[in-house]
Design an enzyme around this catalytic site. Structure first.
Site, PDB file in Angstrom:
ATOM      1  N   ASP A 106      15.215 -87.106 -16.531  1.00 44.05           N
ATOM      2  CA  ASP A 106      15.936 -88.320 -16.894  1.00 44.05           C
ATOM      3  C   ASP A 106      17.379 -87.953 -17.194  1.00 44.05           C
ATOM      4  O   ASP A 106      17.664 -86.849 -17.657  1.00 44.05           O
ATOM      5  CB  ASP A 106      15.310 -89.006 -18.108  1.00 44.05           C
ATOM      6  CG  ASP A 106      15.936 -90.372 -18.351  1.00 44.05           C
ATOM      7  OD1 ASP A 106      15.796 -91.242 -17.467  1.00 44.05           O
ATOM      8  OD2 ASP A 106      16.584 -90.554 -19.392  1.00 44.05           O
ATOM      9  N   GLN A 107      18.263 -88.885 -16.907  1.00 48.33           N
ATOM     10  CA  GLN A 107      19.693 -88.647 -17.076  1.00 48.33           C
ATOM     11  C   GLN A 107      20.356 -89.820 -17.771  1.00 48.33           C
ATOM     12  O   GLN A 107      20.031 -90.976 -17.505  1.00 48.33           O
ATOM     13  CB  GLN A 107      20.344 -88.462 -15.700  1.00 48.33           C
ATOM     14  CG  GLN A 107      21.857 -88.309 -15.744  1.00 48.33           C
ATOM     15  CD  GLN A 107      22.465 -88.351 -14.359  1.00 48.33           C
ATOM     16  OE1 GLN A 107      22.209 -89.279 -13.597  1.00 48.33           O
ATOM     17  NE2 GLN A 107      23.252 -87.355 -14.025  1.00 48.33           N
TER      18      GLN A 107
END
Length: 197
Positions: free
Chosen positions: A79-80
């Site tokens: 995830d970013q």
């Protein structure tokens, strides 16, 4: 490399491309979780929590399936978020928000915070890590912003930008471009190696 099959727990075309460029053969599965239900004010904690939730959702699906190959696989979830001047940015919710994001990057850089969770599904071993990269931009023209928003890709990206479409406006990069794309190359390779042993 690993002798086990790989699963990328993402539908992101950019993460897929990073793994392809690294020479891996893999299949993709989309976790389909409600990321907005997971909140934390710390970007590292937030991305780790979401990455873990993606991994758990897919683990449950794989364990309930009849696919024996999946059960022997190594799974990668990540995830970013983008941090801009201390504020966490996820995917823009409106075109106007995306426009405001893009206009702001000339004043403060986009800091990509990406967490990766890698699972050996057969052994149950789970490892994780976080990487950070900072992309500096010069002023992005309004005409170019209009074009980016019309193309639509930026609406599906944390922070509302894609570096591959914005080469004319990028300045210094601190860290790996793959981290900006959503899947840090060195970290991912190291985590795969750790669960392969």
């Amino acid at each position: 490399m690993t002798s086990r099959p790989l699963i990328l727990g993402s539908s992101s075309i950019w993460r897929k491309q990073v793994l392809i460029d690294m020479g891996y053969i893999f299949k993709t599965m989309s976790p389909d979780i409600d990321e907005k239900a997971i909140r934390d004010s710390d970007p590292k904690t937030l991305t780790l929590l979401i990455s873990r939730a993606k991994a758990q959702a897919l683990l449950k699906r794989i364990k309930e399936s009849d696919d024996e190959l999946d059960k022997k696989s190594i799974m990668i979830c990540s995830d970013q978020v983008i941090v801009h001047n201390g504020v966490i940015r996820e995917k823009p919710e409106t075109e106007q928000q995306c426009r405001e994001y893009l206009q702001s990057y000339e004043f403060h850089p986009a800091v990509a915070v990406v967490s990766v969770v890698v699972v050996n599904i057969e052994t149950g071993k789970i490892v994780e890590g976080t990487d950070i990269a900072t992309q500096h931009f010069k002023k992005i023209s309004d005409e170019f912003i209009d074009k980016l928003i019309k193309q639509g890709d930026v609406m599906h990206c944390a922070g509302g930008f894609t570096v591959e479409h914005m080469a004319d406006f990028t300045l210094q990069l601190e860290g790996e471009v793959e981290t900006i794309l959503g899947l840090p190359k060195t970290l991912t390779k190291n985590l795969i190696s750790q669960v392969s042993q």
